[in-house]
Design an enzyme around this catalytic site. Structure first.
Site, PDB file in Angstrom:
ATOM      1  N   HIS A   1      77.793  10.680 103.780  1.00 13.14           N
ATOM      2  CA  HIS A   1      76.398  10.416 103.418  1.00 13.14           C
ATOM      3  C   HIS A   1      75.489  11.390 104.136  1.00 13.14           C
ATOM      4  O   HIS A   1      75.783  11.820 105.248  1.00 13.14           O
ATOM      5  CB  HIS A   1      76.006   8.969 103.748  1.00 13.14           C
TER       6      HIS A   1
ATOM      7  N   HIS B   1      71.840  11.608 105.763  1.00 15.40           N
ATOM      8  CA  HIS B   1      70.633  10.898 106.215  1.00 15.40           C
ATOM      9  C   HIS B   1      69.422  11.773 105.917  1.00 15.40           C
ATOM     10  O   HIS B   1      69.452  12.991 106.149  1.00 15.40           O
ATOM     11  CB  HIS B   1      70.649  10.708 107.732  1.00 15.40           C
TER      12      HIS B   1
ATOM     13  N   ASP C   1      68.240   3.091 104.704  1.00 15.38           N
ATOM     14  CA  ASP C   1      69.101   2.735 105.835  1.00 15.38           C
ATOM     15  C   ASP C   1      68.677   1.364 106.365  1.00 15.38           C
ATOM     16  O   ASP C   1      67.488   1.061 106.491  1.00 15.38           O
ATOM     17  CB  ASP C   1      68.993   3.795 106.940  1.00 15.38           C
ATOM     18  N   ILE C   2      69.668   0.532 106.665  1.00 19.63           N
ATOM     19  CA  ILE C   2      69.389  -0.838 107.121  1.00 19.63           C
ATOM     20  C   ILE C   2      68.770  -0.846 108.521  1.00 19.63           C
ATOM     21  O   ILE C   2      68.091  -1.800 108.900  1.00 19.63           O
ATOM     22  CB  ILE C   2      70.694  -1.676 107.046  1.00 19.63           C
TER      23      ILE C   2
ATOM     24  N   GLN D   1      79.578   9.622 113.580  1.00 19.12           N
ATOM     25  CA  GLN D   1      79.763   8.935 112.296  1.00 19.12           C
ATOM     26  C   GLN D   1      80.296   7.524 112.526  1.00 19.12           C
ATOM     27  O   GLN D   1      81.235   7.325 113.306  1.00 19.12           O
ATOM     28  CB  GLN D   1      80.732   9.729 111.403  1.00 19.12           C
TER      29      GLN D   1
HETATM   30  P1  AMP Z   1      76.538   7.255 110.401  1.00 25.91           P
HETATM   31  O1  AMP Z   1      76.426   6.950 111.858  1.00 25.91           O
HETATM   32  O2  AMP Z   1      76.094   8.652 110.068  1.00 25.91           O
HETATM   33  O3  AMP Z   1      77.898   6.911 109.851  1.00 25.91           O
HETATM   34  O4  AMP Z   1      75.453   6.357 109.707  1.00 25.91           O
HETATM   35  C1  AMP Z   1      75.721   5.133 109.110  1.00 25.91           C
HETATM   36  C2  AMP Z   1      74.384   4.556 108.748  1.00 25.91           C
HETATM   37  O5  AMP Z   1      74.582   3.532 107.802  1.00 25.91           O
HETATM   38  C3  AMP Z   1      73.615   3.947 109.948  1.00 25.91           C
HETATM   39  O6  AMP Z   1      72.349   4.594 110.071  1.00 25.91           O
HETATM   40  C4  AMP Z   1      73.485   2.475 109.551  1.00 25.91           C
HETATM   41  O7  AMP Z   1      72.247   1.916 109.939  1.00 25.91           O
HETATM   42  C5  AMP Z   1      73.633   2.539 108.028  1.00 25.91           C
HETATM   43  N1  AMP Z   1      74.125   1.319 107.419  1.00 25.91           N
HETATM   44  C6  AMP Z   1      75.181   0.582 107.782  1.00 25.91           C
HETATM   45  N2  AMP Z   1      75.346  -0.479 106.969  1.00 25.91           N
HETATM   46  C7  AMP Z   1      74.356  -0.390 106.040  1.00 25.91           C
HETATM   47  C8  AMP Z   1      73.983  -1.185 104.933  1.00 25.91           C
HETATM   48  N3  AMP Z   1      74.663  -2.304 104.577  1.00 25.91           N
HETATM   49  N4  AMP Z   1      72.904  -0.802 104.209  1.00 25.91           N
HETATM   50  C9  AMP Z   1      72.208   0.302 104.545  1.00 25.91           C
HETATM   51  N5  AMP Z   1      72.525   1.092 105.580  1.00 25.91           N
HETATM   52  C10 AMP Z   1      73.581   0.754 106.327  1.00 25.91           C
END
Ligand code: AMP
Ligand code: ZN
Length: 112
Positions: free
Chosen positions: A99, A101, A31-32, A93
């Protein structure tokens, strides 16, 4: 592939990510914005909006994603970890490509 989906872009390689595992069905990357020292996302290659968009045809894929969580958590050095699937805007979300986590590795996680 959904053109404006960030995770589809990671799947097809047009956006870089720190990949820790991939096969024909899934890609797993860090996760970024990690909320714990270890925080990765298990993402299917196929675009599915959310858990609410899944049906019985996705059963095997969902099972595979869940079974990968303890395997990869262990490989990442985690003993205990938390899994989370945010579903829908009200469920927190932000990226509408399903996805899982997986995170842990810091202080004991707070009880929910
Ligand atoms: P959600 O809130 O469950 O949709 O989680 C989306 C997740 O994606 C968040 O924890 C973000 O930090 C992560 N995220 C968004 N863009 C990227 C990216 N380019 N690379 C890795 N993680 C990302
Ligand atoms: Zn997508």
């Amino acid at each position: 592939m959904t053109t404006d989906c960030i995770f589809c872009k990671i799947v097809n390689g047009s956006i870089p990510s720190k990949i820790i595992f991939e096969d024909e069905d899934v890609i797993v990357f860090n996760d970024i914005k990690p909320i714990n020292p270890i925080h990765f996302l298990i993402v299917p290659r196929v675009h599915i909006d959310s858990l609410a968009a899944c049906d019985v045809q996705h059963q095997a894929l969902l099972g595979k994603m869940l079974l990968l969580a303890p395997k990869l958590a262990k490989e990442q050095g985690l003993i205990g970890f938390r899994t989370m699937i945010n579903t829908g805007r009200e469920g927190g979300q932000e990226v509408f490509h399903i996805h899982v986590h997986v995170f842990g590795g810091g202080e004991q996680l707070p009880k929910l």
